[in-house]
Structure formats: C-alpha cells, structure tokens
Design an enzyme around this catalytic site. Structure first.
Site, PDB file in Angstrom:
ATOM      1  N   ASP A 132      36.473  45.659  46.766  1.00 43.21           N
ATOM      2  CA  ASP A 132      35.115  45.173  47.000  1.00 43.21           C
ATOM      3  C   ASP A 132      35.072  43.961  47.944  1.00 43.21           C
ATOM      4  O   ASP A 132      36.072  43.272  48.147  1.00 43.21           O
ATOM      5  CB  ASP A 132      34.476  44.748  45.668  1.00 43.21           C
ATOM      6  N   TYR A 155      28.310  42.813  40.617  1.00 40.08           N
ATOM      7  CA  TYR A 155      28.458  42.368  39.221  1.00 40.08           C
ATOM      8  C   TYR A 155      28.210  43.503  38.225  1.00 40.08           C
ATOM      9  O   TYR A 155      28.104  43.257  37.021  1.00 40.08           O
ATOM     10  CB  TYR A 155      27.513  41.198  38.904  1.00 40.08           C
ATOM     11  N   HIS A 165      39.460  43.131  44.546  1.00 45.89           N
ATOM     12  CA  HIS A 165      38.723  42.493  45.642  1.00 45.89           C
ATOM     13  C   HIS A 165      39.662  42.267  46.817  1.00 45.89           C
ATOM     14  O   HIS A 165      40.665  41.564  46.679  1.00 45.89           O
ATOM     15  CB  HIS A 165      38.103  41.177  45.175  1.00 45.89           C
TER      16      HIS A 165
HETATM   17 ZN    ZN Z   1      31.261  42.285  44.901  1.00 50.65          ZN
END
Ligand code: ZN
Length: 279
Positions: free
Chosen positions: A85, A177, A229
């Site tokens: 992400d 989120y 991430h």
């Molecule tokens: Zn994000």
C-alpha cells in the site's frame, strides 16, 4: 528443499495461462535464474484486466512485453496475495526488483496524489511485470466520513490517472485504514471496484522492524491477503526473507484478482481472504 520443490511442481498442474508456470519454472531452474524472469513476450490483450465492458478504449500494444493474467485455482494451490500500500514512491523499484528475483507477483494499492512524474515509470513497470494495481484513493482519507461528491472524486480521479499512465483501469479498491460502509460500497460498485481488505496485518508502518514484520507475515495461510506498506524501509528490507519463507512452503504468489478469480470479483463487495483453500 525436495519436498518444497515437489509441492511447487504439483501446484503447477493447476495453473493455466500464458505465463502461469513462471513461478515454478524458477524453482526448477534455481541454479540458472534468468536476470528478468518475468519478461516474457505476451500480446497486450492478455494483460488487460477483465472488466472489459468498462474499458473498451484500451490502447492495445502499450505494454507489449507484459505477462498475462493467470487463472489459478486457489482452492487447490497454496496461494498468497502480498499487497503493498501507499505507493508509488522511492522504494517501488526496489520492491519490484525483489519480487522479480523470486518470480513473485503482488498487488500495489497506489495513492493517486503520489503518482508524480518521477514515479510514473515505476507505475508502468508494476503492470508490465505482471503485478496488479489497485485504487487506494487520491488523498488517503477515511472514506466513510466523506460527502458523496468527495467520495466519488477520491476513487474516480485515482482510477483515471492509473488508466492514463498504465492503460489499465483498476478493478479493486483498498479503503484506507479499512474504513468502509454501505455508502462506500455503493460508490465502489458504481465505479467497478471490489473492496479488498486483508487477512494478515503486519502493522509494519508502526513497528519499523523487519524481524517483527517477517514474524507476522508467517501467520499467513493459504488464501491469505497480507497487508504491507512499500513506503516503509524496514518492510522493504524484510521482503527477501518473506519471499524465502513462502518459497519454502511451496506457495504461489498471486494478485488479489488472481486469488479470487477475476471474473468472480464483484464490484462493491468486500473481500478479506480466499476461503476453501488447501492447507
Ligand atoms: Zn494506506
């Protein structure tokens, strides 16, 4: 290693598609890994994501070297969907290099405002190397708190920019989120986006610790969607060990659309993992 290799070869039986056995070819020829194992010529039509009715204007030939979408039976193969992400960013190229070294495919949920001129080549590379790009909104807000107009804009602007620079319109959305509600689902449905959440949360953005990230990733089971991430350096540092772990376990690395089967993804619906997979 022999057992893992046998598992890989058995898994290969259930894969079809023009480059579906790439993951396994690498394992069989471990002593002679090609420099860029994913770069296999495929016609552009096999690259396109298959919500075809919504993208009749696909510019054929833009990415002629890209590998094709694969049909993988994740009810019979040990599949894992790694998702990255918050990019594209300064580590995207490095992440792609590491994935390529293991012939691994993943899904990148990108933020529209991050698609700057500097990282656009990396965005195209994501698609060219057989990964999936998903929509992670334009500004990374909590979607469930937005006005209808703002919500629509967050999704539409991002999909349009991805399409403009890769030729591919995303068919998946990851709500920032994981915050979503019925209004978000309806808008996602209108825009042809299935909502992809996750099974394994590495919480890598908080801990900044490669060993901790690896430990959490190891909780993944067949059918899991792993949240990572690409913007966190320690996560990038952990990728080689993460891939070694799944290689040893005989996993196939799939995109989220491949995990569920692209034709089975329903726009607006929420997905967390693929059920009914082999153990
Ligand atoms: Zn994000």
């Amino acid at each position: 290693m022999g057992g893992a290799l046998a598992a890989l070869c058995a898994a290969a039986l259930f894969l079809t598609g023009c480059s579906g056995v790439g993951v396994f070819r690498q394992a069989e020829e471990a002593a002679d890994v090609p420099e860029r194992p994913l770069s296999r010529p495929v016609d552009a039509d096999t690259l396109r994501h298959r919500l075809t009715a919504q993208q009749p204007e696909w510019p054929t030939g833009r990415l002629p070297g890209a590998p094709g979408f694969r049909t993988v039976d994740c009810a019979r193969v040990r599949c894992v969907a790694l998702t990255f992400d918050d990019g594209p960013g300064k580590y995207t190229g490095k992440v792609l290099d590491l994935l390529a070294a293991h012939n691994a495919r993943a899904t990148f949920f990108v933020i529209g405002r991050n698609i700057t001129p500097e990282v656009r080549p990396q965005l195209a590379r994501i698609v060219a190397e057989g990964h999936e790009i998903g929509n992670h909104t334009w500004n990374h807000p909590q979607l469930n708190g937005l006005s209808p107009a703002k919500l629509k804009d967050e999704l539409a602007r991002t999909s349009a920019l991805i399409k403009a620079y890769t030729g591919v319109r995303p068919n998946t959305l990851r709500p920032p989120y994981g915050m979503t509600n019925e209004r978000v689902a309806q808008e996602a449905k209108r825009q042809g986006l299935a909502q992809i959440l996750w099974t394994v949360d590495t919480v890598d953005w908080k801990d900044h610790n490669a060993a901790v990230v690896l430990k959490r990733v190891k909780q993944a089971r067949p059918g899991s969607i792993v949240l990572l991430h690409e913007t966190v350096k320690t996560t990038v540092d952990a990728i080689p060990e993460i891939l070694k772990h799944f290689d040893r376990q005989g996993y196939a690395y799939v995109t989220v659309s491949e995990l569920f089967g692209e034709e089975y993804l329903v726009a607006g619906q929420k997905y967390k993992e693929h059920a009914g997979t082999v153990q």
